[in-house]
Write a protein that holds these residues in place. Structure first.
Motif, PDB file in Angstrom:
ATOM      1  N   ARG A   1      13.999  64.176  38.829  1.00 30.65           N
ATOM      2  CA  ARG A   1      15.135  64.756  38.109  1.00 30.65           C
ATOM      3  C   ARG A   1      15.369  66.177  38.619  1.00 30.65           C
ATOM      4  O   ARG A   1      14.480  67.022  38.572  1.00 30.65           O
ATOM      5  CB  ARG A   1      14.856  64.788  36.597  1.00 30.65           C
ATOM      6  CG  ARG A   1      14.782  63.421  35.936  1.00 30.65           C
ATOM      7  CD  ARG A   1      16.134  62.730  35.933  1.00 30.65           C
ATOM      8  NE  ARG A   1      16.094  61.410  35.307  1.00 30.65           N
ATOM      9  CZ  ARG A   1      15.875  60.279  35.953  1.00 30.65           C
ATOM     10  NH1 ARG A   1      15.657  60.291  37.263  1.00 30.65           N
ATOM     11  NH2 ARG A   1      15.867  59.129  35.327  1.00 30.65           N
TER      12      ARG A   1
ATOM     13  N   HIS B   1      15.218  73.015  41.619  1.00 34.92           N
ATOM     14  CA  HIS B   1      13.927  72.335  41.509  1.00 34.92           C
ATOM     15  C   HIS B   1      14.113  70.830  41.328  1.00 34.92           C
ATOM     16  O   HIS B   1      15.152  70.366  40.828  1.00 34.92           O
ATOM     17  CB  HIS B   1      13.117  72.880  40.326  1.00 34.92           C
ATOM     18  CG  HIS B   1      12.562  74.244  40.545  1.00 34.92           C
ATOM     19  ND1 HIS B   1      13.280  75.388  40.246  1.00 34.92           N
ATOM     20  CD2 HIS B   1      11.364  74.666  41.048  1.00 34.92           C
ATOM     21  CE1 HIS B   1      12.540  76.448  40.526  1.00 34.92           C
ATOM     22  NE2 HIS B   1      11.385  76.035  41.018  1.00 34.92           N
TER      23      HIS B   1
ATOM     24  N   ARG C   1       6.773  69.803  39.296  1.00 34.71           N
ATOM     25  CA  ARG C   1       8.045  70.243  39.854  1.00 34.71           C
ATOM     26  C   ARG C   1       7.798  70.908  41.201  1.00 34.71           C
ATOM     27  O   ARG C   1       6.712  71.431  41.475  1.00 34.71           O
ATOM     28  CB  ARG C   1       8.784  71.194  38.917  1.00 34.71           C
ATOM     29  CG  ARG C   1       8.160  72.572  38.800  1.00 34.71           C
ATOM     30  CD  ARG C   1       9.103  73.565  38.162  1.00 34.71           C
ATOM     31  NE  ARG C   1       8.547  74.919  38.280  1.00 34.71           N
ATOM     32  CZ  ARG C   1       9.200  76.038  37.987  1.00 34.71           C
ATOM     33  NH1 ARG C   1      10.441  75.976  37.551  1.00 34.71           N
ATOM     34  NH2 ARG C   1       8.622  77.220  38.134  1.00 34.71           N
TER      35      ARG C   1
ATOM     36  N   ALA D   1       9.575  75.707  31.481  1.00 35.75           N
ATOM     37  CA  ALA D   1       9.543  75.316  32.889  1.00 35.75           C
ATOM     38  C   ALA D   1       8.779  76.337  33.732  1.00 35.75           C
ATOM     39  O   ALA D   1       8.073  75.968  34.681  1.00 35.75           O
ATOM     40  CB  ALA D   1      10.961  75.152  33.423  1.00 35.75           C
TER      41      ALA D   1
ATOM     42  N   ILE E   1      11.471  71.937  29.396  1.00 38.09           N
ATOM     43  CA  ILE E   1      11.439  70.498  29.649  1.00 38.09           C
ATOM     44  C   ILE E   1      10.937  69.820  28.379  1.00 38.09           C
ATOM     45  O   ILE E   1       9.880  70.184  27.847  1.00 38.09           O
ATOM     46  CB  ILE E   1      10.524  70.161  30.835  1.00 38.09           C
ATOM     47  CG1 ILE E   1      11.137  70.682  32.141  1.00 38.09           C
ATOM     48  CG2 ILE E   1      10.288  68.656  30.922  1.00 38.09           C
ATOM     49  CD1 ILE E   1      10.258  70.474  33.354  1.00 38.09           C
TER      50      ILE E   1
ATOM     51  N   TRP F   1      15.087  67.787  31.482  1.00 40.00           N
ATOM     52  CA  TRP F   1      15.332  69.225  31.552  1.00 40.00           C
ATOM     53  C   TRP F   1      16.243  69.647  30.394  1.00 40.00           C
ATOM     54  O   TRP F   1      17.158  68.917  30.008  1.00 40.00           O
ATOM     55  CB  TRP F   1      16.040  69.587  32.847  1.00 40.00           C
ATOM     56  CG  TRP F   1      15.242  69.486  34.114  1.00 40.00           C
ATOM     57  CD1 TRP F   1      15.153  68.404  34.942  1.00 40.00           C
ATOM     58  CD2 TRP F   1      14.450  70.518  34.720  1.00 40.00           C
ATOM     59  NE1 TRP F   1      14.353  68.685  36.028  1.00 40.00           N
ATOM     60  CE2 TRP F   1      13.910  69.981  35.918  1.00 40.00           C
ATOM     61  CE3 TRP F   1      14.151  71.828  34.376  1.00 40.00           C
ATOM     62  CZ2 TRP F   1      13.082  70.719  36.768  1.00 40.00           C
ATOM     63  CZ3 TRP F   1      13.332  72.573  35.214  1.00 40.00           C
ATOM     64  CH2 TRP F   1      12.803  72.032  36.391  1.00 40.00           C
ATOM     65  N   SER F   2      16.037  70.853  29.878  1.00 40.60           N
ATOM     66  CA  SER F   2      17.001  71.424  28.942  1.00 40.60           C
ATOM     67  C   SER F   2      18.259  71.797  29.719  1.00 40.60           C
ATOM     68  O   SER F   2      18.228  71.980  30.938  1.00 40.60           O
ATOM     69  CB  SER F   2      16.411  72.657  28.252  1.00 40.60           C
ATOM     70  OG  SER F   2      16.167  73.693  29.195  1.00 40.60           O
TER      71      SER F   2
ATOM     72  N   ASP G   1      19.833  74.510  30.158  1.00 38.40           N
ATOM     73  CA  ASP G   1      19.743  75.749  30.935  1.00 38.40           C
ATOM     74  C   ASP G   1      18.588  75.743  31.930  1.00 38.40           C
ATOM     75  O   ASP G   1      18.407  76.709  32.686  1.00 38.40           O
ATOM     76  CB  ASP G   1      19.625  76.960  30.003  1.00 38.40           C
ATOM     77  CG  ASP G   1      18.357  76.928  29.143  1.00 38.40           C
ATOM     78  OD1 ASP G   1      17.525  76.000  29.300  1.00 38.40           O
ATOM     79  OD2 ASP G   1      18.199  77.839  28.302  1.00 38.40           O
ATOM     80  N   GLY G   2      17.808  74.659  31.952  1.00 33.62           N
ATOM     81  CA  GLY G   2      16.714  74.540  32.899  1.00 33.62           C
ATOM     82  C   GLY G   2      15.482  75.343  32.556  1.00 33.62           C
ATOM     83  O   GLY G   2      14.519  75.360  33.330  1.00 33.62           O
TER      84      GLY G   2
ATOM     85  N   SER H   1      16.757  69.941  38.492  1.00 30.21           N
ATOM     86  CA  SER H   1      17.014  70.934  37.457  1.00 30.21           C
ATOM     87  C   SER H   1      18.511  71.210  37.386  1.00 30.21           C
ATOM     88  O   SER H   1      19.254  70.959  38.346  1.00 30.21           O
ATOM     89  CB  SER H   1      16.253  72.221  37.757  1.00 30.21           C
ATOM     90  OG  SER H   1      16.660  72.764  39.007  1.00 30.21           O
ATOM     91  N   PRO H   2      19.002  71.705  36.250  1.00 25.91           N
ATOM     92  CA  PRO H   2      20.451  71.933  36.109  1.00 25.91           C
ATOM     93  C   PRO H   2      21.056  72.854  37.164  1.00 25.91           C
ATOM     94  O   PRO H   2      22.242  72.723  37.471  1.00 25.91           O
ATOM     95  CB  PRO H   2      20.560  72.541  34.709  1.00 25.91           C
ATOM     96  CG  PRO H   2      19.397  71.968  33.963  1.00 25.91           C
ATOM     97  CD  PRO H   2      18.285  71.903  34.977  1.00 25.91           C
ATOM     98  N   ASP H   3      20.261  73.777  37.726  1.00 23.74           N
ATOM     99  CA  ASP H   3      20.791  74.635  38.784  1.00 23.74           C
ATOM    100  C   ASP H   3      20.563  74.054  40.179  1.00 23.74           C
ATOM    101  O   ASP H   3      20.969  74.642  41.187  1.00 23.74           O
ATOM    102  CB  ASP H   3      20.192  76.042  38.706  1.00 23.74           C
ATOM    103  CG  ASP H   3      18.680  76.071  38.919  1.00 23.74           C
ATOM    104  OD1 ASP H   3      18.075  75.005  39.196  1.00 23.74           O
ATOM    105  OD2 ASP H   3      18.094  77.167  38.801  1.00 23.74           O
TER     106      ASP H   3
END
Length: 686
Positions: A95, A102, A118, A187, A148, A141-142, A144-145, A97-99
């Protein structure tokens, strides 16, 4: 047994150095099928530039017989396709990360149980994020990353450990469950290099799926009273909990199973799949939405099969995407939240699976396969389905000449339309009649789709095709993929209407001039094994049968299986003591005096779904009646072979039985019988 030369090319694994093969000499064997690896676990980076996926390879050298899964990453522009994880421990569930910086995944590389790890997408060593004593089962992931969320089974208490060590660990059935609960962890490590995990739920309930709200303040999750699979089929609710701890608040508590919660992009609605307020163990998965703040659920439009698996919300919140079987295909469905009709948005003559979307919802990555093409990872825009391959897992695996597969249809005697797949022998010549194998799927709510026919499976179709057999795989009443009514059409009718469906399919293939009426065989696993056992009590047309993990005695099955509710539902909701005659009427064991067909029995030694004794009952009854039979036991095996060597060996045992009774050939079934050692190899496709 005498091993005949004609069988060597198909049933025997070479123990010597491999011989160079050309396109003209290459043939389908169980060993060759194992070279086609499993591909799945797809995730797409937020920017849509990278796709992560999992490749599972069978390890079969010497004492090994296991799957090793590793993560690969491909650039969606075709510039990159590389392996990201390595080692003896498998890695799965990638998975981003949102950005997009990672990639997190599950692996037991740091010990005996799976944890979240990660690594930086652009390079670097993987680091362990969680330290759950009993291991992590799933994570997200949340938004905002920064955190978790994950689920982990409760660890053994000190008293439990002492009981086990001192060998006083008596088991009391259906008591002292090991529950799974919801946790969050940062994280990034703290200044001391450690991460503090926080438990969010506790108590005597079992957490299943979960999702974050867009603001990261709340988690929505499904849960059931206990972890038994039968409970999950019948009753599952939705609740919320603050992401920084607090009280659990019920959200959906009506009857039946509710699961797969997904929160809308604006945080106002939760989409979920539901029975709709009452248990529907035969199978029903309609899509609903409910306000996150609470309120009455609202049903969205029916999907084609009403058995949706939710994927994601569209970026604008106007649709929910789901994956579902549609006939012999598997497709992505868009369900509008305003109540308008659902629409198929991604479908081909094959199987779409493992779907993931980028952050703006314009691009999706997925696996795709068809009967002649092994699975690979593809991308496509969501608006116009135009798959482009981004992986090359099987680029170096040669494809022998294949027996072609086509979709066929016919009408059952009572007017029910039935569909299925017919695989022809390799090199088939039109008008030539050949031995025909009827292959019945499990479930009964299984379905045969247009998936790759050359890969590893219990029934390795191209190996049968190589030996000159045609294989018919019908989707009789009770199958998924054809709507709710079709799926419910065999309730209180096992062994009758479904039998007519499959036998009329056999007749249709004979009428096409393909199947030979005097050279028929039947095989099937689980429910397919059930219908195999029932078929040989109703007809002597088959020269041989192979019952895999079959359930010939519903009277004893219903009180020994781990899914009794499912079986009771198919008997009309009445328990065996309330309607003994019905259970007996639909049980092959009470008709065993009619059997004359040589019938092989295959069963896993550790099967809890269809207990091992089901196979024993039929085998012993046939043996005592003087019907030709044999029982093949797969050690360490639950409801179907998991170890690659046992999976690879199953087809040769079936083929040996068929060859003996259809063609009078004596073929050694054990693929390692003449090998110099007990190893086998399945060279990778890379």
């Amino acid at each position: 047994m005498v091993l005949r030369p004609a069988a060597l090319g198909v049933l025997l694994l070479a123990a010597t150095a491999p011989v160079a093969q050309t396109a003209d000499t290459l043939a389908w064997t169980p060993e060759h099928s194992m070279r086609f690896h499993r591909v799945g676990g797809v995730d797409l980076a937020p920017g849509g530039d990278l796709a992560a996926y999992v490749v599972s390879e069978p390890l079969m050298e010497g004492e090994q017989s296991e799957w090793n899964s590793q993560i690969w990453v491909a650039a969606t522009d075709g510039s990159l396709d590389v392996q990201y994880t390595r080692g003896d421990a498998s890695a799965s569930g990638p998975r981003f990360s949102p950005d997009g910086a990672h990639l997190a995944f599950l692996s037991s590389r740091g010990g005996d149980v799976s944890q979240v790890w990660r690594m930086r997408v652009r390079g670097g060593e993987a680091e362990q994020v969680t330290d759950a004593e009993a291991g992590v089962s799933a994570f997200r992931w949340s938004p905002d990353g920064a955190r978790i969320a994950y689920t982990a089974r409760d660890p053994e208490t000190d008293e439990d450990k002492a009981r086990t060590k001192e060998k006083r660990d008596v088991i009391v059935v259906d008591q002292n469950f090991d529950y799974t609960h919801l946790w969050v962890v940062d994280a990034e490590p703290g200044t001391d290099g450690e991460r503090d995990a926080q438990r969010l739920t506790g108590g005597t309930f079992h957490v299943a799926e979960f999702d974050w709200t867009p603001d990261g303040r709340t988690l929505v999750f499904s849960h059931q009273e206990d972890p038994r699979i039968s409970t999950g089929f019948s009753e599952r609710d939705l609740s919320t909990v603050p992401a920084d701890s607090g009280a659990v608040v019920p959200l959906v508590t009506w009857g039946g199973a509710d699961g797969q919660p997904l929160v809308s992009p604006d945080g106002r609605l939760v989409a979920f799949v539901s029975h709709g307020g009452s248990p529907q163990e035969v199978g029903l998965g309609d899509v609903y939405v409910v306000p996150l703040a609470g309120g009455a659920p609202r049903k969205l439009a029916d999907t084609p099969d009403r058995s949706a698996s939710l994927l994601a919300w569209s970026a604008d919140g106007r649709h929910v995407y789901a994956l579902e079987s549609v006939g012999t295909t598997r497709a992505v469905i868009a369900i509008p939240t305003d109540g308008a009709d659902a629409e198929v948005v991604a479908q081909g003559d094959g199987v779409v699976a493992n779907v993931a979307f980028d952050a703006d919802g314009r691009t999706m990555a997925f696996t795709f396969e068809d009967p002649a093409t092994p699975p690979e990872v593809y991308t496509s825009t969501v608006g116009a389905f135009d798959p482009v391959a981004v992986s090359s897992v099987h680029a170096d695996v040669p494809l022998p000449a294949m027996g072609r597969t086509e979709v066929v249809s016919w009408t059952s005697p009572d007017g029910t339309p039935v569909e299925g797949l017919l695989t022809y022998p390799v090199g088939y010549e039109e008008g030539r009649r050949v031995p025909l194998v009827l292959n019945i799927h499990g479930g009964p709510a299984g379905v045969y789709t247009q998936s790759f026919t050359g890969g590893p499976s219990i029934y390795q179709l191209q190996t049968f095709a190589q030996r000159g057999y045609a294989v018919l795989r019908p989707n009789p009443r009770g199958s998924t993929g054809y709507g709710r009514d079709f799926r419910y059409a065999n309730v209180r009718d096992w062994g009758f209407g479904d039998y007519e469906d499959v036998m009329s399919g056999v007749d249709a293939v004979i009428e096409r001039g393909v199947g030979h009426p005097d050279s028929l065989a039947v095989m099937g696993w689980s429910y397919g094994g059930y219908l195999t056992s029932f078929a040989v009590t109703r007809t002597d047309r088959f020269k041989a049968a192979s019952m895999g993990a079959g359930l010939p005695n519903l009277v004893s099955m219903v009180t020994t299986t781990d899914i009794p509710n499912y079986l009771v539902a198919h008997l009309g909701g009445r328990e065996v003591w309330e309607d003994y005659d019905a259970y007996e009427r639909h049980s092959a064991i009470y008709r065993v005096a009619n059997v004359t067909t040589p019938t092989q029995v295959i069963h896993g030694a550790n099967d809890l779904r269809v207990p091992f004794t089901q196979g024993q009952e039929f085998y012993v009854a046939l043996q005592r009646r003087g019907v030709k039979t044999e029982m093949v036991v797969l050690p360490r095996t639950p409801h179907g072979p998991r170890e690659p060597k046992l999976l690879m060996a199953t087809t040769p045992y079936i083929l040996s039985w068929f060859e003996e009774h259809l063609r009078g050939r004596d073929v050694e079934p054990d693929p390692w019988a003449n090998a110099e050692d007990d190893g086998g190899s399945a060279a990778g496709g890379r």
